[in-house]
Design a protein around this motif. Sequence first.
Motif, short mmCIF file in Angstrom:
data_model
loop_
_atom_site.label_atom_id
_atom_site.label_comp_id
_atom_site.label_asym_id
_atom_site.label_seq_id
_atom_site.Cartn_x
_atom_site.Cartn_y
_atom_site.Cartn_z
N LEU A 82 1.18 -1.13 0.66
CA LEU A 82 0.32 0.01 -0.19
C LEU A 82 0.97 1.68 0.05
CD1 LEU A 82 -3.02 -0.76 2.57
CD2 LEU A 82 -3.36 -0.66 0.14
N ASN A 83 0.77 1.97 -1.13
CA ASN A 83 1.50 3.14 -0.88
C ASN A 83 2.88 3.15 -0.88
OD1 ASN A 83 -1.66 4.60 -0.84
ND2 ASN A 83 -1.23 4.80 2.08
N ASP A 84 3.38 2.45 -2.42
CA ASP A 84 4.33 2.30 -2.23
C ASP A 84 5.68 1.51 -1.17
OD1 ASP A 84 4.78 2.88 -5.10
OD2 ASP A 84 4.64 4.97 -4.09
N GLY A 85 4.69 0.88 0.13
CA GLY A 85 6.48 0.02 0.39
C GLY A 85 5.24 0.52 1.93
N THR A 86 4.81 1.13 2.57
CA THR A 86 4.03 2.17 3.83
C THR A 86 3.13 0.72 3.99
OG1 THR A 86 1.78 3.21 3.32
CG2 THR A 86 3.94 4.56 3.51
N HIS A 87 2.69 0.32 3.76
CA HIS A 87 2.41 -0.77 4.39
C HIS A 87 3.13 -2.50 3.90
CE1 HIS A 87 -0.61 1.85 6.68
NE2 HIS A 87 -1.04 1.25 7.21
N THR A 88 3.29 -3.01 3.91
CA THR A 88 3.34 -4.09 3.22
C THR A 88 3.04 -5.96 4.00
OG1 THR A 88 5.39 -3.09 2.14
CG2 THR A 88 5.61 -5.96 2.27
N THR A 89 2.66 -7.16 2.96
CA THR A 89 1.79 -7.68 3.17
C THR A 89 2.88 -9.00 2.24
OG1 THR A 89 0.04 -9.35 4.57
CG2 THR A 89 -0.60 -7.92 2.06
N TYR A 90 1.84 -10.38 2.58
CA TYR A 90 2.00 -10.96 1.88
C TYR A 90 1.87 -12.44 1.58
CZ TYR A 90 7.63 -10.38 1.47
OH TYR A 90 8.74 -9.69 1.01
N THR A 91 1.19 -12.88 0.83
CA THR A 91 -0.37 -13.86 0.24
C THR A 91 -0.04 -15.38 0.29
OG1 THR A 91 0.71 -14.36 -1.99
CG2 THR A 91 -0.97 -12.82 -1.83
N GLN A 92 -1.04 -14.93 1.40
CA GLN A 92 -1.24 -16.91 1.64
C GLN A 92 -1.54 -18.04 0.90
OE1 GLN A 92 -1.20 -17.51 5.33
NE2 GLN A 92 -1.30 -15.08 5.46
N PRO A 93 -0.59 -18.75 1.38
CA PRO A 93 -0.71 -20.45 0.00
C PRO A 93 -2.25 -20.20 -0.65
CG PRO A 93 -0.36 -21.22 2.04
CD PRO A 93 -1.02 -19.85 2.24
N ASP A 94 -3.32 -19.87 0.08
CA ASP A 94 -4.27 -19.63 -1.29
C ASP A 94 -4.55 -18.50 -1.84
OD1 ASP A 94 -4.86 -17.89 1.14
OD2 ASP A 94 -7.16 -19.04 1.97
N GLY A 95 -3.94 -17.32 -1.22
CA GLY A 95 -3.85 -16.64 -2.65
C GLY A 95 -4.86 -14.95 -1.56
N THR A 96 -5.06 -15.51 -0.48
CA THR A 96 -6.05 -14.39 0.72
C THR A 96 -4.44 -13.09 1.18
OG1 THR A 96 -5.75 -15.77 2.19
CG2 THR A 96 -7.80 -15.70 0.67
N PHE A 97 -5.08 -12.14 1.04
CA PHE A 97 -4.04 -11.26 1.88
C PHE A 97 -4.80 -10.31 3.19
CE2 PHE A 97 -5.07 -9.12 -2.25
CZ PHE A 97 -5.58 -8.08 -1.61
N HIS A 98 -4.44 -9.74 4.22
CA HIS A 98 -4.59 -8.67 5.04
C HIS A 98 -3.88 -7.72 5.32
CE1 HIS A 98 -8.20 -11.74 5.48
NE2 HIS A 98 -7.18 -12.81 5.75
N PHE A 99 -4.59 -6.35 5.29
CA PHE A 99 -3.24 -5.91 6.08
C PHE A 99 -4.52 -4.91 6.88
CE2 PHE A 99 -2.62 -4.97 1.17
CZ PHE A 99 -0.86 -5.10 1.57
N TYR A 100 -3.32 -5.20 7.90
CA TYR A 100 -4.32 -4.76 9.14
C TYR A 100 -4.05 -3.24 9.82
CZ TYR A 100 -5.22 -9.15 9.68
OH TYR A 100 -5.63 -10.75 9.65
N ARG A 101 -4.30 -2.27 11.07
CA ARG A 101 -3.89 -1.13 11.14
C ARG A 101 -4.46 -0.13 9.96
NH1 ARG A 101 -1.82 -3.96 14.24
NH2 ARG A 101 0.30 -3.47 13.40
N VAL A 102 -5.09 0.06 8.97
CA VAL A 102 -4.73 1.27 8.23
C VAL A 102 -5.85 2.35 7.85
CG1 VAL A 102 -5.48 1.61 5.09
CG2 VAL A 102 -4.71 -1.05 6.28
N PRO A 103 -5.05 3.53 7.88
CA PRO A 103 -5.82 4.88 8.87
C PRO A 103 -6.56 5.56 7.43
CG PRO A 103 -3.55 4.89 7.87
CD PRO A 103 -3.52 3.61 7.52
N PRO A 104 -7.79 6.08 7.59
CA PRO A 104 -8.68 6.72 6.63
C PRO A 104 -7.39 7.45 5.69
CG PRO A 104 -9.19 6.91 9.21
CD PRO A 104 -7.71 6.63 8.88
N GLY A 105 -8.00 7.40 4.32
CA GLY A 105 -7.67 8.37 3.41
C GLY A 105 -7.37 8.05 2.20
N VAL A 106 -6.82 8.18 1.35
CA VAL A 106 -6.77 7.10 -0.74
C VAL A 106 -5.16 6.45 -0.45
CG1 VAL A 106 -6.50 7.65 -2.87
CG2 VAL A 106 -7.97 9.26 -1.39
#
Length: 187
Positions: A82-106
């Motif tokens: 998200l936003n060129d690396g401010t938040h980063t995650t990797y997918t699970q083996p089934d392809g799902t992903f989650h970003f936690y604690r994302v503040p309001p904004g674009v």
Amino acid sequence: FELSNHNMTATISILALLTTLLALLASPTPCLSSTTTTTNEPKILQTTTISGRLLLPSVLTNPSPKKSHQPPVVLNSTRITLNDGTHTTYTQPDGTFHFYRVPPGVHLLDVQSRQFHFSQVKIQILPDALDSPKCIEYAFPGAPKQAISHPLELTAHASYDYFEPRQGFSLMGIFKNPMLLLMVATA
């Protein structure tokens, strides 16, 4: 002695300037003080979770017989930012992903896969509607926009082919060589 007098004069003028500046900062004049009201209530930052899944079309998961030597397709090593690396995650083996604690904004979601091309997604999170972000998908920069729902489901558009198969030997290719044509023409 002229040089040391000059240095002494410069030092005195700097000290006078610093003393004046400190006096201005310490004085409670209205022009320098800010009017902020402080409350004893702790400010709670509201955040949300962005979830999604990466999908592969059947064309990309069932390789042709020519490409049967390739390893099976897995998405557990796909990096999503998200936003060129401010938040980063990797997918699970089934392809799902989650970003936690994302503040309001674009926010701009980008899938960084070595094997497949995925769309970029612009996500707008409003403070009043944290559970229902507005998502717009861009297949590529400059492409038409398409609204998509949350949780995100992103399907790969294409697979990257980094190498081309080597062409086999062709006797006709020798006769198309410009050097051979020059040698035949001059002989």
